[in-house]
Motif scaffolding. Sequence first.
Motif, PDB file in Angstrom:
ATOM      1  N   SER A  97       0.828  -1.197   0.000  1.00 44.81           N
ATOM      2  CA  SER A  97       0.000   0.000   0.000  1.00 44.81           C
ATOM      3  C   SER A  97       0.868   1.255   0.000  1.00 44.81           C
ATOM      4  O   SER A  97       2.102   1.189  -0.090  1.00 44.81           O
ATOM      5  CB  SER A  97      -0.955  -0.015   1.195  1.00 44.81           C
ATOM      6  N   LEU A  98       0.225   2.402   0.116  1.00 41.95           N
ATOM      7  CA  LEU A  98       0.911   3.687   0.026  1.00 41.95           C
ATOM      8  C   LEU A  98       1.145   4.259   1.424  1.00 41.95           C
ATOM      9  O   LEU A  98       0.186   4.483   2.174  1.00 41.95           O
ATOM     10  CB  LEU A  98       0.063   4.669  -0.791  1.00 41.95           C
ATOM     11  N   PRO A  99       2.395   4.531   1.799  1.00 37.45           N
ATOM     12  CA  PRO A  99       2.676   5.059   3.139  1.00 37.45           C
ATOM     13  C   PRO A  99       2.247   6.520   3.256  1.00 37.45           C
ATOM     14  O   PRO A  99       2.230   7.269   2.280  1.00 37.45           O
ATOM     15  CB  PRO A  99       4.191   4.910   3.263  1.00 37.45           C
ATOM     16  N   SER A 100       1.923   6.922   4.467  1.00 37.24           N
ATOM     17  CA  SER A 100       1.559   8.310   4.729  1.00 37.24           C
ATOM     18  C   SER A 100       2.813   9.173   4.848  1.00 37.24           C
ATOM     19  O   SER A 100       3.928   8.673   5.042  1.00 37.24           O
ATOM     20  CB  SER A 100       0.764   8.407   6.032  1.00 37.24           C
ATOM     21  N   SER A 101       2.612  10.472   4.773  1.00 37.29           N
ATOM     22  CA  SER A 101       3.737  11.390   4.970  1.00 37.29           C
ATOM     23  C   SER A 101       4.273  11.266   6.397  1.00 37.29           C
ATOM     24  O   SER A 101       5.477  11.418   6.627  1.00 37.29           O
ATOM     25  CB  SER A 101       3.307  12.828   4.673  1.00 37.29           C
ATOM     26  N   GLY A 102       3.392  10.949   7.362  1.00 39.80           N
ATOM     27  CA  GLY A 102       3.856  10.761   8.737  1.00 39.80           C
ATOM     28  C   GLY A 102       4.773   9.563   8.870  1.00 39.80           C
ATOM     29  O   GLY A 102       5.770   9.610   9.601  1.00 39.80           O
ATOM     30  N   THR A 103       4.452   8.486   8.169  1.00 40.30           N
ATOM     31  CA  THR A 103       5.319   7.299   8.195  1.00 40.30           C
ATOM     32  C   THR A 103       6.654   7.598   7.530  1.00 40.30           C
ATOM     33  O   THR A 103       7.717   7.219   8.039  1.00 40.30           O
ATOM     34  CB  THR A 103       4.605   6.121   7.506  1.00 40.30           C
ATOM     35  N   LEU A 104       6.600   8.288   6.399  1.00 35.17           N
ATOM     36  CA  LEU A 104       7.852   8.666   5.728  1.00 35.17           C
ATOM     37  C   LEU A 104       8.693   9.585   6.615  1.00 35.17           C
ATOM     38  O   LEU A 104       9.912   9.425   6.720  1.00 35.17           O
ATOM     39  CB  LEU A 104       7.538   9.342   4.400  1.00 35.17           C
ATOM     40  N   ASP A 105       8.050  10.537   7.284  1.00 39.04           N
ATOM     41  CA  ASP A 105       8.782  11.459   8.159  1.00 39.04           C
ATOM     42  C   ASP A 105       9.452  10.716   9.314  1.00 39.04           C
ATOM     43  O   ASP A 105      10.571  11.054   9.718  1.00 39.04           O
ATOM     44  CB  ASP A 105       7.833  12.523   8.719  1.00 39.04           C
ATOM     45  N   ALA A 106       8.753   9.696   9.853  1.00 42.56           N
ATOM     46  CA  ALA A 106       9.333   8.924  10.954  1.00 42.56           C
ATOM     47  C   ALA A 106      10.584   8.177  10.501  1.00 42.56           C
ATOM     48  O   ALA A 106      11.569   8.076  11.252  1.00 42.56           O
ATOM     49  CB  ALA A 106       8.296   7.942  11.496  1.00 42.56           C
ATOM     50  N   ILE A 107      10.564   7.655   9.275  1.00 40.65           N
ATOM     51  CA  ILE A 107      11.744   6.968   8.729  1.00 40.65           C
ATOM     52  C   ILE A 107      12.879   7.961   8.522  1.00 40.65           C
ATOM     53  O   ILE A 107      14.023   7.729   8.934  1.00 40.65           O
ATOM     54  CB  ILE A 107      11.383   6.268   7.404  1.00 40.65           C
ATOM     55  N   TYR A 108      12.568   9.082   7.862  1.00 41.45           N
ATOM     56  CA  TYR A 108      13.596  10.087   7.589  1.00 41.45           C
ATOM     57  C   TYR A 108      14.216  10.603   8.882  1.00 41.45           C
ATOM     58  O   TYR A 108      15.431  10.821   8.958  1.00 41.45           O
ATOM     59  CB  TYR A 108      12.997  11.270   6.817  1.00 41.45           C
ATOM     60  N   ALA A 109      13.388  10.834   9.905  1.00 39.88           N
ATOM     61  CA  ALA A 109      13.888  11.388  11.161  1.00 39.88           C
ATOM     62  C   ALA A 109      14.933  10.472  11.782  1.00 39.88           C
ATOM     63  O   ALA A 109      15.953  10.938  12.308  1.00 39.88           O
ATOM     64  CB  ALA A 109      12.736  11.627  12.135  1.00 39.88           C
ATOM     65  N   HIS A 110      14.704   9.152  11.713  1.00 45.77           N
ATOM     66  CA  HIS A 110      15.695   8.259  12.300  1.00 45.77           C
ATOM     67  C   HIS A 110      16.951   8.188  11.438  1.00 45.77           C
ATOM     68  O   HIS A 110      18.067   8.097  11.984  1.00 45.77           O
ATOM     69  CB  HIS A 110      15.140   6.861  12.527  1.00 45.77           C
ATOM     70  N   LEU A 111      16.793   8.230  10.144  1.00 47.26           N
ATOM     71  CA  LEU A 111      17.983   8.260   9.286  1.00 47.26           C
ATOM     72  C   LEU A 111      18.821   9.507   9.580  1.00 47.26           C
ATOM     73  O   LEU A 111      20.065   9.457   9.582  1.00 47.26           O
ATOM     74  CB  LEU A 111      17.570   8.232   7.817  1.00 47.26           C
TER      75      LEU A 111
ATOM     76  N   CYS B  62      10.675   2.631  13.051  1.00 48.15           N
ATOM     77  CA  CYS B  62      10.035   3.904  13.374  1.00 48.15           C
ATOM     78  C   CYS B  62       8.858   4.149  12.440  1.00 48.15           C
ATOM     79  O   CYS B  62       7.781   4.604  12.866  1.00 48.15           O
ATOM     80  CB  CYS B  62      11.048   5.046  13.270  1.00 48.15           C
ATOM     81  N   GLY B  63       9.056   3.855  11.162  1.00 45.64           N
ATOM     82  CA  GLY B  63       7.962   4.003  10.211  1.00 45.64           C
ATOM     83  C   GLY B  63       6.817   3.057  10.513  1.00 45.64           C
ATOM     84  O   GLY B  63       5.637   3.430  10.432  1.00 45.64           O
ATOM     85  N   LEU B  64       7.143   1.822  10.884  1.00 46.74           N
ATOM     86  CA  LEU B  64       6.107   0.842  11.234  1.00 46.74           C
ATOM     87  C   LEU B  64       5.311   1.311  12.442  1.00 46.74           C
ATOM     88  O   LEU B  64       4.085   1.195  12.463  1.00 46.74           O
ATOM     89  CB  LEU B  64       6.749  -0.516  11.518  1.00 46.74           C
ATOM     90  N   ALA B  65       5.988   1.851  13.445  1.00 47.69           N
ATOM     91  CA  ALA B  65       5.290   2.347  14.637  1.00 47.69           C
ATOM     92  C   ALA B  65       4.293   3.426  14.256  1.00 47.69           C
ATOM     93  O   ALA B  65       3.154   3.452  14.756  1.00 47.69           O
ATOM     94  CB  ALA B  65       6.300   2.870  15.650  1.00 47.69           C
TER      95      ALA B  65
END
Length: 398
Positions: free
Chosen positions: A32-46, A278-281
């Motif tokens: 499916s298509l991830p939300s901007s919040g999920t993407l932001d959580a991934i980017y923040a940890h990177l 983080c994105g999964l959470a």
Amino acid sequence: MPAPLTPDAVHALRARTPGTQSSVHFNHAGSSLPSSGTLDAIYAHLQREAALGPMEAGVAARALTENARTLAARLLNAQPEEIALTTGNSPGWGAAFAALAPWRPGDRILVGRHEWGGNLAAMRLRAERAGAVLETIPSDDSGCVDAEALAGMLDDRVRLIALTWLPANGGLINPAAAVGLVARRHGVPYFVDAAQAVGQLPVDVAEIGCDVLSGAGRKALRGPRGTGLLYVRRDFLDQLTPAFVDTHSAPLGADGQPQLRPDAARLESAENSLALRCGLANALQEALDIGLEVIRATIDARARTLRAELAAIPGLTVLDQGREQSGLVSFNLAGHEAPAVQRALAAQGITIGSNGVPYTPLDMQARGLTQIARASVSYLTSDAELARLLDGLRQLAR
């Protein structure tokens, strides 16, 4: 069943999902298509890893990454110690299966006709090496696994019942809880592949009565690819000895002997992507905030509309079976190979899936199918997207 999401609520969710602006997506059952919040959580940890170093960032964000386990437990009505965080549905299911005690000649494994091909491959390899046998549970007249017929198959040689709850090749929903009642009554271990169910249906592992349940992050949950959930019932955990361990799953004790973790994380590895966790959470929290009953009602309404409209297209056959159905809609169009339908729609900017026999070989062979086209909806699916898909298929039918 509660009311589906309102059009305004769907519009707001789509506005927070970048992929809806650039694609007409009907492959939510694939990913499916991830939300901007999920993407932001991934980017923040990177970014934390870039600033602190990956190991140090992992320590700093431990509470955040472990929140995925807590939220997964809430989603499944389990305890956090019963949850392993995996890299996908198949790795989780496979780790649990490989951790079972050695198989013996004459042991029996009973599977639904709709079992995922990857699971079948793992079971057949182990069974053939040990002289165990794999047998198919009969289906009822709706196409679902027949729990009463299953009860009649049981004896003291049955070592495992395995069920794919929502098949990959159609909208059928198997009666997971009814199968669980049979398994519990006879004390037979029960594995549920819930790759398509987690995030689409309310999932209560206590109601299902399973010992192991696996799920994927990338499908209805809208989490990142490379994430998954694995539930292991607390009282069943001692029956699982991992085929692979490391310093996370079985650290060496003072005597130099490995000490298996007392929780489901004994089936995890020390090496994983904390950014993806983080994105999964975030994806888990978003699903819980919407509510799984509401998600189910919204997807069901979209899928019913799609099935009705597809059935009216000349030459198109809807292939879904079952008394209760999911958001995965399978069909074939006369005169067109399923991959060709997929390619033709892709040329119009519309994404669907297509499956061959290896995905669900027992069911495909039993029904005389060699391939299916697969359009899967989400609670994100809009009326305009449904119209685009239907128009594209009508053009092909002509």
